[in-house]
Design a protein around this motif. Structure first.
Motif, PDB file in Angstrom:
ATOM      1  N   TYR A  77     -16.960  26.994 -10.219  1.00 40.93           N
ATOM      2  CA  TYR A  77     -16.639  25.618 -10.590  1.00 40.93           C
ATOM      3  C   TYR A  77     -15.518  25.113  -9.678  1.00 40.93           C
ATOM      4  O   TYR A  77     -14.517  25.798  -9.473  1.00 40.93           O
ATOM      5  CB  TYR A  77     -16.192  25.532 -12.050  1.00 40.93           C
ATOM      6  N   LEU A  78     -15.720  23.931  -9.097  1.00 37.04           N
ATOM      7  CA  LEU A  78     -14.735  23.340  -8.195  1.00 37.04           C
ATOM      8  C   LEU A  78     -14.496  21.892  -8.603  1.00 37.04           C
ATOM      9  O   LEU A  78     -15.441  21.131  -8.819  1.00 37.04           O
ATOM     10  CB  LEU A  78     -15.228  23.398  -6.746  1.00 37.04           C
ATOM     11  N   LEU A  79     -13.222  21.520  -8.704  1.00 43.70           N
ATOM     12  CA  LEU A  79     -12.851  20.156  -9.052  1.00 43.70           C
ATOM     13  C   LEU A  79     -12.315  19.461  -7.806  1.00 43.70           C
ATOM     14  O   LEU A  79     -11.295  19.862  -7.247  1.00 43.70           O
ATOM     15  CB  LEU A  79     -11.787  20.151 -10.154  1.00 43.70           C
ATOM     16  N   ALA A  80     -13.017  18.432  -7.367  1.00 45.39           N
ATOM     17  CA  ALA A  80     -12.600  17.651  -6.201  1.00 45.39           C
ATOM     18  C   ALA A  80     -11.811  16.437  -6.674  1.00 45.39           C
ATOM     19  O   ALA A  80     -12.169  15.785  -7.654  1.00 45.39           O
ATOM     20  CB  ALA A  80     -13.814  17.205  -5.390  1.00 45.39           C
ATOM     21  N   VAL A  87     -13.591  22.012  -0.520  1.00 47.70           N
ATOM     22  CA  VAL A  87     -14.153  23.174   0.168  1.00 47.70           C
ATOM     23  C   VAL A  87     -14.950  23.980  -0.847  1.00 47.70           C
ATOM     24  O   VAL A  87     -14.394  24.558  -1.780  1.00 47.70           O
ATOM     25  CB  VAL A  87     -13.053  24.048   0.800  1.00 47.70           C
ATOM     26  N   LEU A  88     -16.269  23.977  -0.669  1.00 45.55           N
ATOM     27  CA  LEU A  88     -17.160  24.739  -1.532  1.00 45.55           C
ATOM     28  C   LEU A  88     -17.261  26.150  -0.956  1.00 45.55           C
ATOM     29  O   LEU A  88     -17.880  26.372   0.082  1.00 45.55           O
ATOM     30  CB  LEU A  88     -18.552  24.096  -1.609  1.00 45.55           C
ATOM     31  N   GLY A  89     -16.636  27.094  -1.636  1.00 43.35           N
ATOM     32  CA  GLY A  89     -16.552  28.448  -1.114  1.00 43.35           C
ATOM     33  C   GLY A  89     -17.865  29.211  -1.233  1.00 43.35           C
ATOM     34  O   GLY A  89     -18.574  29.119  -2.237  1.00 43.35           O
ATOM     35  N   CYS A  90     -18.206  29.976  -0.194  1.00 44.56           N
ATOM     36  CA  CYS A  90     -19.398  30.822  -0.209  1.00 44.56           C
ATOM     37  C   CYS A  90     -19.168  31.977   0.758  1.00 44.56           C
ATOM     38  O   CYS A  90     -18.744  31.766   1.905  1.00 44.56           O
ATOM     39  CB  CYS A  90     -20.639  30.020   0.192  1.00 44.56           C
ATOM     40  N   GLU A  91     -19.437  33.197   0.304  1.00 40.89           N
ATOM     41  CA  GLU A  91     -19.245  34.390   1.119  1.00 40.89           C
ATOM     42  C   GLU A  91     -20.539  35.198   1.167  1.00 40.89           C
ATOM     43  O   GLU A  91     -21.336  35.167   0.220  1.00 40.89           O
ATOM     44  CB  GLU A  91     -18.119  35.254   0.534  1.00 40.89           C
ATOM     45  N   PHE A  92     -20.741  35.915   2.264  1.00 36.67           N
ATOM     46  CA  PHE A  92     -21.929  36.754   2.396  1.00 36.67           C
ATOM     47  C   PHE A  92     -21.579  38.000   3.190  1.00 36.67           C
ATOM     48  O   PHE A  92     -20.525  38.066   3.849  1.00 36.67           O
ATOM     49  CB  PHE A  92     -23.063  35.983   3.091  1.00 36.67           C
ATOM     50  N   THR A  93     -22.444  38.992   3.122  1.00 31.97           N
ATOM     51  CA  THR A  93     -22.250  40.221   3.885  1.00 31.97           C
ATOM     52  C   THR A  93     -22.466  39.921   5.361  1.00 31.97           C
ATOM     53  O   THR A  93     -23.565  39.542   5.755  1.00 31.97           O
ATOM     54  CB  THR A  93     -23.229  41.305   3.417  1.00 31.97           C
ATOM     55  N   ASN A 146     -18.038  34.054   6.120  1.00 29.71           N
ATOM     56  CA  ASN A 146     -17.577  32.854   5.436  1.00 29.71           C
ATOM     57  C   ASN A 146     -18.551  31.707   5.697  1.00 29.71           C
ATOM     58  O   ASN A 146     -18.622  31.175   6.804  1.00 29.71           O
ATOM     59  CB  ASN A 146     -16.172  32.476   5.915  1.00 29.71           C
ATOM     60  N   ALA A 147     -19.306  31.328   4.676  1.00 29.24           N
ATOM     61  CA  ALA A 147     -20.259  30.216   4.787  1.00 29.24           C
ATOM     62  C   ALA A 147     -19.781  29.003   4.003  1.00 29.24           C
ATOM     63  O   ALA A 147     -20.588  28.142   3.627  1.00 29.24           O
ATOM     64  CB  ALA A 147     -21.633  30.651   4.277  1.00 29.24           C
ATOM     65  N   SER A 148     -18.478  28.899   3.763  1.00 23.45           N
ATOM     66  CA  SER A 148     -17.931  27.801   2.974  1.00 23.45           C
ATOM     67  C   SER A 148     -18.196  26.462   3.642  1.00 23.45           C
ATOM     68  O   SER A 148     -18.235  26.346   4.869  1.00 23.45           O
ATOM     69  CB  SER A 148     -16.423  27.989   2.781  1.00 23.45           C
ATOM     70  N   LEU A 149     -18.346  25.441   2.809  1.00 22.58           N
ATOM     71  CA  LEU A 149     -18.657  24.091   3.280  1.00 22.58           C
ATOM     72  C   LEU A 149     -17.486  23.169   2.972  1.00 22.58           C
ATOM     73  O   LEU A 149     -17.007  23.104   1.834  1.00 22.58           O
ATOM     74  CB  LEU A 149     -19.919  23.563   2.594  1.00 22.58           C
ATOM     75  N   ARG A 150     -17.033  22.447   3.985  1.00 26.21           N
ATOM     76  CA  ARG A 150     -15.999  21.429   3.796  1.00 26.21           C
ATOM     77  C   ARG A 150     -16.673  20.068   3.676  1.00 26.21           C
ATOM     78  O   ARG A 150     -17.513  19.708   4.502  1.00 26.21           O
ATOM     79  CB  ARG A 150     -15.014  21.435   4.966  1.00 26.21           C
ATOM     80  N   MET A 151     -16.283  19.316   2.642  1.00 26.57           N
ATOM     81  CA  MET A 151     -16.858  18.000   2.407  1.00 26.57           C
ATOM     82  C   MET A 151     -15.738  16.978   2.309  1.00 26.57           C
ATOM     83  O   MET A 151     -14.807  17.135   1.520  1.00 26.57           O
ATOM     84  CB  MET A 151     -17.691  17.991   1.117  1.00 26.57           C
ATOM     85  N   ASN A 152     -15.835  15.919   3.109  1.00 25.26           N
ATOM     86  CA  ASN A 152     -14.826  14.854   3.114  1.00 25.26           C
ATOM     87  C   ASN A 152     -15.317  13.656   2.310  1.00 25.26           C
ATOM     88  O   ASN A 152     -16.506  13.508   2.048  1.00 25.26           O
ATOM     89  CB  ASN A 152     -14.506  14.432   4.547  1.00 25.26           C
ATOM     90  N   SER A 153     -14.360  12.796   1.964  1.00 30.53           N
ATOM     91  CA  SER A 153     -14.669  11.536   1.258  1.00 30.53           C
ATOM     92  C   SER A 153     -15.525  11.784   0.027  1.00 30.53           C
ATOM     93  O   SER A 153     -16.563  11.141  -0.188  1.00 30.53           O
ATOM     94  CB  SER A 153     -15.380  10.551   2.207  1.00 30.53           C
ATOM     95  N   VAL A 154     -15.089  12.697  -0.795  1.00 25.37           N
ATOM     96  CA  VAL A 154     -15.848  13.049  -2.005  1.00 25.37           C
ATOM     97  C   VAL A 154     -15.785  11.898  -3.006  1.00 25.37           C
ATOM     98  O   VAL A 154     -14.734  11.284  -3.214  1.00 25.37           O
ATOM     99  CB  VAL A 154     -15.303  14.342  -2.636  1.00 25.37           C
TER     100      VAL A 154
END
Length: 316
Positions: A77-80, A87-93, A146-154
């Motif tokens: 859960y992320l509160l913008a 920044v929507l966090g996502c991690e992978f091997t 690190n596959a995190s996504l940065r989103m502007n102007s939410v």
């Protein structure tokens, strides 16, 4: 990971093949089927005569040799907050070889493509229009998983479920994250409206989502008030106008606005006294009458004093 019926059958075939010494071939079969039917995020564009472009899907095979491959989100859960990037966090091997890395972010509700990465670069041809020039990956961090996504102007329309899908030479997987949105309410603007019998105090502010409004009296009692909640502005904000009308010349109230999503609590006390024009006019007239009466009494007393002070003539 939830698979379709065909994908489950393919996975079952993979298990049987593994039991008969054909594990590698079965893994290829299952993963190829899953990527082709489920993810389908590796389009290859070609140009043809007349300037027309045509898309076809390139057949991709990824080995899933290691069952330890994982895709996960640190926070589900992320509160913008308005005015700040999310920044929507996502991690992978991770795998050192990025040539087979495919990352796709999608909206879970409608499968809109938010961001895509493959062939070692961003691929934004299929990105939904709402996200143009607003998203980016941390390219230097891809090799670290690190596959995190940065989103502007939410904004409010961005709230919802997002799916992070990743595949590389070690496997494939996906994870989901929920994005919520809020905007802190601005400093309330204060207005006073006065007429012959009442005084009205009003506060006006903007924010998101809908707030809780409370007016309290001098002793903490709840008061009746007027509330206007206008439709969202272009920025996705609610315009809140709230007022309290007092029937007496002394006002001692407290305006409270609560944005529960962002734990924002605005309290603005109002203490004032006033005299209406009509009341002031009556007071002036009364004071004038009293003053004239006092002056009349004084003049009468002086006249009587002078009258009695005259000498009395003798008849001698």
């Amino acid at each position: 990971m939830k698979l379709s019926g065909g994908a489950r059958m393919a996975a079952g075939d993979a298990q049987e093949a593994a039991g008969s010494g054909k594990r590698e071939a079965a893994a290829r079969h299952w993963l190829t089927y899953y990527i082709k039917k489920t993810i389908r995020v590796v389009p290859h564009s070609s140009s043809f005569g007349g300037g027309r472009r045509r898309q076809r899907f390139k057949h991709v095979q990824v080995f899933c040799d290691s069952p330890s491959f994982r895709v996960n989100v640190p926070d589900r859960y992320l509160l913008a907050i308005r005015g700040r990037p999310a920044v929507l966090g996502c991690e992978f091997t991770p795998d050192p070889d990025l040539s087979s890395l495919v990352i796709t972010w999608q909206r879970s509700e409608n499968s809109q493509v938010v961001h895509s990465f493959y062939y070692q670069q961003d691929q934004l041809d299929r990105q939904s229009r709402e996200f143009h020039n607003r998203t980016s990956l941390f390219i230097s961090e891809l090799g670290k998983g690190n596959a995190s996504l940065r989103m502007n102007s939410v904004g409010p329309k961005d709230a919802g479920q997002y799916l992070c899908q990743v595949s590389n030479a070690k496997g494939t997987g996906q994870a989901q994250i929920e994005l919520d949105y809020g905007a802190l309410y601005s400093e309330p603007r204060f207005y006073i409206h006065v007429n012959s019998t009442t005084v009205t105090v009003q506060f006006e502010t903007e924010g998101f989502p809908k707030p809780e409004v409370i007016w309290l009296g001098e002793h903490g009692q709840n008061l009746s008030y007027h509330l206007e909640l206008h439709d969202q502005t272009e920025d996705g904000l609610y315009i809140v106008k709230s007022s309290f009308e007092a029937q007496k010349p002394v006002v001692n109230v407290t305006f409270t606005l609560k944005n529960h999503l962002l734990n924002q609590n605005l309290q603005r006390p109002v203490i004032l006294s006033y005299v209406s024009n009509e009341a002031g006019g009556r007071s002036w007239k009364m004071a004038a009458i009293i003053s004239l009466s006092i002056i009349s009494i004084i003049l009468f007393a002086v006249v009587m004093f002078l009258q009695f002070k005259k000498p009395i003539k003798s008849n001698l």
